[in-house]
Scaffold this active site. Structure first.
Site, PDB file in Angstrom:
ATOM      1  N   ASP A   1      34.228  43.323 -14.327  1.00 36.17           N
ATOM      2  CA  ASP A   1      33.092  43.765 -13.522  1.00 36.17           C
ATOM      3  C   ASP A   1      31.952  44.217 -14.429  1.00 36.17           C
ATOM      4  O   ASP A   1      32.192  44.801 -15.494  1.00 36.17           O
ATOM      5  CB  ASP A   1      33.534  44.923 -12.615  1.00 36.17           C
ATOM      6  CG  ASP A   1      32.508  45.248 -11.545  1.00 36.17           C
ATOM      7  OD1 ASP A   1      31.676  44.376 -11.231  1.00 36.17           O
ATOM      8  OD2 ASP A   1      32.540  46.378 -11.030  1.00 36.17           O
TER       9      ASP A   1
ATOM     10  N   ASN B   1      28.897  42.151 -15.071  1.00 34.19           N
ATOM     11  CA  ASN B   1      28.015  41.123 -15.633  1.00 34.19           C
ATOM     12  C   ASN B   1      26.576  41.276 -15.140  1.00 34.19           C
ATOM     13  O   ASN B   1      25.622  41.181 -15.918  1.00 34.19           O
ATOM     14  CB  ASN B   1      28.517  39.722 -15.256  1.00 34.19           C
ATOM     15  CG  ASN B   1      29.804  39.352 -15.956  1.00 34.19           C
ATOM     16  OD1 ASN B   1      30.226  40.008 -16.899  1.00 34.19           O
ATOM     17  ND2 ASN B   1      30.445  38.293 -15.483  1.00 34.19           N
TER      18      ASN B   1
ATOM     19  N   ASN C   1      33.365  36.368  -3.133  1.00 29.83           N
ATOM     20  CA  ASN C   1      32.224  35.948  -3.947  1.00 29.83           C
ATOM     21  C   ASN C   1      31.529  34.701  -3.411  1.00 29.83           C
ATOM     22  O   ASN C   1      30.384  34.413  -3.783  1.00 29.83           O
ATOM     23  CB  ASN C   1      32.652  35.692  -5.396  1.00 29.83           C
ATOM     24  CG  ASN C   1      32.942  36.955  -6.174  1.00 29.83           C
ATOM     25  OD1 ASN C   1      33.672  36.934  -7.161  1.00 29.83           O
ATOM     26  ND2 ASN C   1      32.385  38.081  -5.739  1.00 29.83           N
TER      27      ASN C   1
ATOM     28  N   ARG D   1      27.994  35.155  -2.060  1.00 33.05           N
ATOM     29  CA  ARG D   1      26.832  35.387  -2.920  1.00 33.05           C
ATOM     30  C   ARG D   1      25.808  34.266  -2.737  1.00 33.05           C
ATOM     31  O   ARG D   1      26.121  33.213  -2.169  1.00 33.05           O
ATOM     32  CB  ARG D   1      27.273  35.472  -4.380  1.00 33.05           C
ATOM     33  CG  ARG D   1      28.096  36.714  -4.683  1.00 33.05           C
ATOM     34  CD  ARG D   1      28.380  36.858  -6.161  1.00 33.05           C
ATOM     35  NE  ARG D   1      29.103  38.086  -6.453  1.00 33.05           N
ATOM     36  CZ  ARG D   1      29.391  38.512  -7.678  1.00 33.05           C
ATOM     37  NH1 ARG D   1      29.009  37.798  -8.731  1.00 33.05           N
ATOM     38  NH2 ARG D   1      30.047  39.638  -7.858  1.00 33.05           N
TER      39      ARG D   1
ATOM     40  N   GLU E   1      50.050  50.593 -13.404  1.00 29.23           N
ATOM     41  CA  GLU E   1      49.174  51.686 -13.818  1.00 29.23           C
ATOM     42  C   GLU E   1      47.738  51.175 -13.785  1.00 29.23           C
ATOM     43  O   GLU E   1      47.457  50.046 -14.208  1.00 29.23           O
ATOM     44  CB  GLU E   1      49.529  52.158 -15.231  1.00 29.23           C
ATOM     45  CG  GLU E   1      50.923  52.752 -15.349  1.00 29.23           C
ATOM     46  CD  GLU E   1      51.096  54.014 -14.520  1.00 29.23           C
ATOM     47  OE1 GLU E   1      50.125  54.794 -14.408  1.00 29.23           O
ATOM     48  OE2 GLU E   1      52.196  54.217 -13.973  1.00 29.23           O
TER      49      GLU E   1
END
Length: 246
Positions: A21, A23, A69, A72, A208
């Site tokens: 994430d 750009n 996406n 977009r 995690e």
């Protein structure tokens, strides 16, 4: 105990997944079009694949393009598909030389015929490589993945090939895109955002999560190492307790 902890800290997680994430924000901060950020993001992918291989990570998954996406602007989607073509044409030979197996997961029905052909060729070429597996989540959404798996189970029950009582966690897992891929141990998200955005929801049950402020185009091997160091500071109990816990 100290020796055991030291040995653990020198061991890479078996499967690291990354939500790439930042750009667009990287490009905006420099007065550049979003496309420039995506191009720099491809450079970061190249660096990270090499770093993961050097660190001994068995599986690296990158979230490259989500099912959302597609909403977009058409021009941006076209640019992203162009970068995907470029990556598949220019990088696969090097992945193969390095012993990296490529797997693409997601809803490929929305991809163009030529991109699907490039993916098939890349997966076929690298199928027997064992140094590392690079999983590219493309046109991927975890909710849709689970829906598709549930639909397959329903169809098999309706056809008499599967008894309803045989449906369990393993049965559903076996029908996900990731059926042949281990669950992630560590999920990293770059850019400072703290959410997982419909990514590996089923598979991430005991992963995690590490959130880093670095924008994806600036992500380096040192950022990956820092996330792994944080991973090793965690105590993974998988729902159980340890002698020192209450």
């Amino acid at each position: 105990m100290r020796d055991a902890d030291d040995n653990r800290s020198n061991t890479a997680p078996g499967h690291v997944a990354i939500i790439m994430d930042g750009n667009g924000r990287w490009a905006k901060a420099r007065g550049l079009p979003r496309t420039a950020g995506h191009k720099k993001g491809v450079d970061a992918v190249r660096r990270t694949v090499e770093a993961a291989r050097e660190l001994g990570i068995g599986t690296l998954t990158i979230f490259s393009f989500s099912s959302e996406n597609w909403r977009r602007p058409e021009e941006e989607v076209s640019d992203l598909m162009g970068l995907l073509r470029f990556y598949l044409r220019s990088e696969v030979a090097e992945l193969h030389r390095a012993g990296v197996r490529l797997r693409v997961i997601g809803d490929r029905t929305r991809l163009s015929e030529d991109i699907n052909r490039l993916i098939d060729n890349a997966e076929g070429l690298t199928r027997d490589n064992r140094v590392m597996t690079l999983v590219v989540a493309l046109s991927y959404g975890s909710r849709l993945e689970i829906v598709h798996a549930a639909r397959r189970l329903a169809e098999e029950v309706a056809a008499g090939r599967l008894a309803p009582e045989a449906i369990d966690e393993d049965a559903l897992s076996a029908r996900l895109y990731t059926a042949d891929i281990p669950d992630p141990d560590l999920i990293i998200r770059t850019s400072g955002e703290k959410r997982i955005s419909n990514f590996l929801l089923w598979q991430a049950a005991y992963a995690e999560l590490v959130f880093v402020d670095t924008l994806w185009p600036d992500f380096t091997k040192r950022d990956l190492e820092a996330a792994i160091e944080e991973f090793h500071r965690r105590e993974r109990r998988f729902g159980a307790t340890t002698a020192g816990s209450r």
